[in-house]
Design a protein around this motif. Structure first.
Motif, PDB file in Angstrom:
ATOM      1  N   ASN A   1      -1.896  -5.167  -5.368  1.00 16.77           N
ATOM      2  CA  ASN A   1      -2.744  -4.107  -5.909  1.00 16.77           C
ATOM      3  C   ASN A   1      -1.996  -2.776  -6.026  1.00 16.77           C
ATOM      4  O   ASN A   1      -2.612  -1.704  -6.043  1.00 16.77           O
ATOM      5  N   ASN A   2      -0.664  -2.868  -6.095  1.00 18.66           N
ATOM      6  CA  ASN A   2       0.205  -1.707  -6.341  1.00 18.66           C
ATOM      7  C   ASN A   2       0.069  -0.616  -5.278  1.00 18.66           C
ATOM      8  O   ASN A   2       0.209   0.575  -5.574  1.00 18.66           O
ATOM      9  N   LEU A   3      -0.194  -1.028  -4.057  1.00 21.74           N
ATOM     10  CA  LEU A   3      -0.323  -0.070  -2.958  1.00 21.74           C
ATOM     11  C   LEU A   3       0.873  -0.110  -2.015  1.00 21.74           C
ATOM     12  O   LEU A   3       1.110   0.841  -1.273  1.00 21.74           O
TER      13      LEU A   3
ATOM     14  N   SER B   1       5.256   3.576   0.267  1.00 18.23           N
ATOM     15  CA  SER B   1       4.018   2.834   0.029  1.00 18.23           C
ATOM     16  C   SER B   1       2.806   3.751   0.153  1.00 18.23           C
ATOM     17  O   SER B   1       2.783   4.665   0.976  1.00 18.23           O
ATOM     18  N   LYS B   2       1.810   3.475  -0.652  1.00 15.18           N
ATOM     19  CA  LYS B   2       0.549   4.197  -0.510  1.00 15.18           C
ATOM     20  C   LYS B   2      -0.221   3.699   0.712  1.00 15.18           C
ATOM     21  O   LYS B   2      -0.963   4.454   1.344  1.00 15.18           O
ATOM     22  N   ALA B   3      -0.011   2.426   1.037  1.00 14.64           N
ATOM     23  CA  ALA B   3      -0.638   1.843   2.225  1.00 14.64           C
ATOM     24  C   ALA B   3       0.169   0.624   2.643  1.00 14.64           C
ATOM     25  O   ALA B   3       0.759  -0.061   1.804  1.00 14.64           O
TER      26      ALA B   3
ATOM     27  N   TYR C   1      -1.965   1.664   7.657  1.00 10.78           N
ATOM     28  CA  TYR C   1      -1.583   3.071   7.558  1.00 10.78           C
ATOM     29  C   TYR C   1      -1.594   3.489   6.089  1.00 10.78           C
ATOM     30  O   TYR C   1      -1.050   2.785   5.233  1.00 10.78           O
ATOM     31  N   ILE C   2      -2.220   4.612   5.815  1.00  7.85           N
ATOM     32  CA  ILE C   2      -2.403   5.081   4.443  1.00  7.85           C
ATOM     33  C   ILE C   2      -1.656   6.402   4.255  1.00  7.85           C
ATOM     34  O   ILE C   2      -1.929   7.387   4.947  1.00  7.85           O
ATOM     35  N   ASN C   3      -0.709   6.391   3.333  1.00  7.64           N
ATOM     36  CA  ASN C   3       0.064   7.600   3.027  1.00  7.64           C
ATOM     37  C   ASN C   3      -0.573   8.441   1.927  1.00  7.64           C
ATOM     38  O   ASN C   3      -0.282   9.637   1.816  1.00  7.64           O
ATOM     39  N   ASP C   4      -1.402   7.817   1.117  1.00  9.75           N
ATOM     40  CA  ASP C   4      -2.062   8.516   0.011  1.00  9.75           C
ATOM     41  C   ASP C   4      -3.572   8.480   0.249  1.00  9.75           C
ATOM     42  O   ASP C   4      -4.212   7.444   0.044  1.00  9.75           O
TER      43      ASP C   4
ATOM     44  N   TYR D   1       4.052 -10.729   6.399  1.00  9.17           N
ATOM     45  CA  TYR D   1       4.700 -11.098   5.137  1.00  9.17           C
ATOM     46  C   TYR D   1       4.303 -10.158   3.998  1.00  9.17           C
ATOM     47  O   TYR D   1       3.116  -9.886   3.790  1.00  9.17           O
ATOM     48  N   PHE D   2       5.300  -9.715   3.247  1.00  7.30           N
ATOM     49  CA  PHE D   2       5.040  -8.821   2.114  1.00  7.30           C
ATOM     50  C   PHE D   2       5.675  -9.323   0.828  1.00  7.30           C
ATOM     51  O   PHE D   2       5.369  -8.822  -0.251  1.00  7.30           O
ATOM     52  N   TRP D   3       6.578 -10.284   0.885  1.00  5.15           N
ATOM     53  CA  TRP D   3       7.219 -10.815  -0.312  1.00  5.15           C
ATOM     54  C   TRP D   3       6.296 -11.847  -0.967  1.00  5.15           C
ATOM     55  O   TRP D   3       5.459 -12.474  -0.322  1.00  5.15           O
TER      56      TRP D   3
END
Length: 311
Positions: free
Chosen positions: A116-118, A135-137, A149-152, A204-206
């Motif tokens: 979701n492009n976050l 990352s935005k999150a 954790y949310i950066n935006d 996992y993020f890939w």
């Protein structure tokens, strides 16, 4: 103390403490070191961590046919410890750090955020790494708990909506929820997730195993942005033997023997509302058999035991 213990017992068997080679040797070393320390220094309070059952219960869940060997091994160690400390007139408390429940459903939060492009990644030597700062999150997962954790701030509600609909998520704790559960620490995630009893959270993020980071296939707890119980498994003994041969021959090598199959895991902990059969236990003369208590009350049991010894 460190030098004395290593002189008498040898160095701590780290590779038998965690990873595919984990076995009773590390637990036995800890027990022997505890008794030796008691003989040398007679401490008022000794806290002894025996990790052995952590491995098999996460690998095989509550299948006793797969864990009976480990149960027998740790029982022998505990018998030796209790016999020793009771001979010293010590008050022994046996405590589970947690109870492990059957869990075989991995939940990939970071993959959801990425789709979701976050969540952002960067490429190093053709492999993907999580870029938390860009990352935005992003999620930091640990067993059945995960911190988001949310950066935006502008994406906070979008993140809430996504994770609330994610199968395997039982609770999404916001600021009020964290206060209700007593985990509103300044370093806690903007959201804290609790998994369903039969699920657990991966790091996992890939999206393609071919570009997973090199550390994903290694026992490398300090590089991974989250806990990875799959480190207890090995892709094949032949591959591990080949890597060790390269090491002994002086060649460069990467000990990439860990599979990328999260479905191998059959047990986890951290969820709430689990059946009582999987509650942690405490055995102490101060706690009536069969009674229930809050985890924070363990402090009082230990403290009161110490005060009793002082009288």
């Amino acid at each position: 103390l460190r030098d004395t213990l290593q002189e008498r017992l040898g160095t701590f068997p780290l590779f038998q403490f965690w990873g595919p080679g984990a076995n009773i040797k590390s637990t036995r070393w800890i027990a022997d070191a505890s008794m030796l320390t008691d003989e040398l220094h007679d401490p008022t309070l000794t806290l002894i961590y025996l990790p052995h059952l952590d491995y098999c219960l996460q690998k095989f869940g509550s299948d006793v046919s797969r864990t009976s060997k480990e149960l027998g091994e740790v029982d022998e160690v505990i018998k030796d410890l209790v016999t020793y400390y009771e001979s010293k007139d010590a008050n022994v408390i046996i405590l589970s750090e947690y109870g492990i429940v059957p869990a075989n459903k991995p939940v990939h939060i970071n993959r959801l955020l990425r789709e979701n492009n976050l969540l952002q990644i960067r490429i190093e030597r053709g492999l993907e790494l999580l870029d938390a700062g860009a990352s935005k999150a992003f999620a930091v997962a640990d067993h059945q708990i995960a911190h988001i954790y949310i950066n935006d701030p502008q994406v906070k509600e979008k993140v809430r909506e996504l994770i609330s609909k994610l199968p395997g998520v039982a609770l999404v704790l916001d600021e009020q929820g964290k206060k209700d559960y007593g985990i509103d620490h300044e370093r806690a995630g903007d959201f804290v997730l609790v998994a369903d009893t039969d699920a657990w959270f991966t790091y996992y993020f890939w999206l393609d195993d071919a570009v997973a980071p090199d550390y994903a296939r290694c026992v490398d707890i300090h590089k991974k942005p989250g806990y990875d119980p799959v480190e207890m498994f090995m892709r094949s003994k032949g591959r591990a033997a080949y890597k060790l041969l390269r090491k002994k021959a002086g060649f460069r090598y990467v000990m990439d023997v860990v599979p990328l199959n999260a479905t191998l895991i059959k047990g986890s902990h951290g969820s709430i509302n689990v059946p009582e059969a999987f509650y942690p236990v405490i055995i102490s003369g101060q706690v009536p058999t069969g009674s229930l208590m809050e985890a924070t009350a363990v402090h009082d049991v230990i403290w009161n035991t110490l005060m009793q010894d002082e009288l």
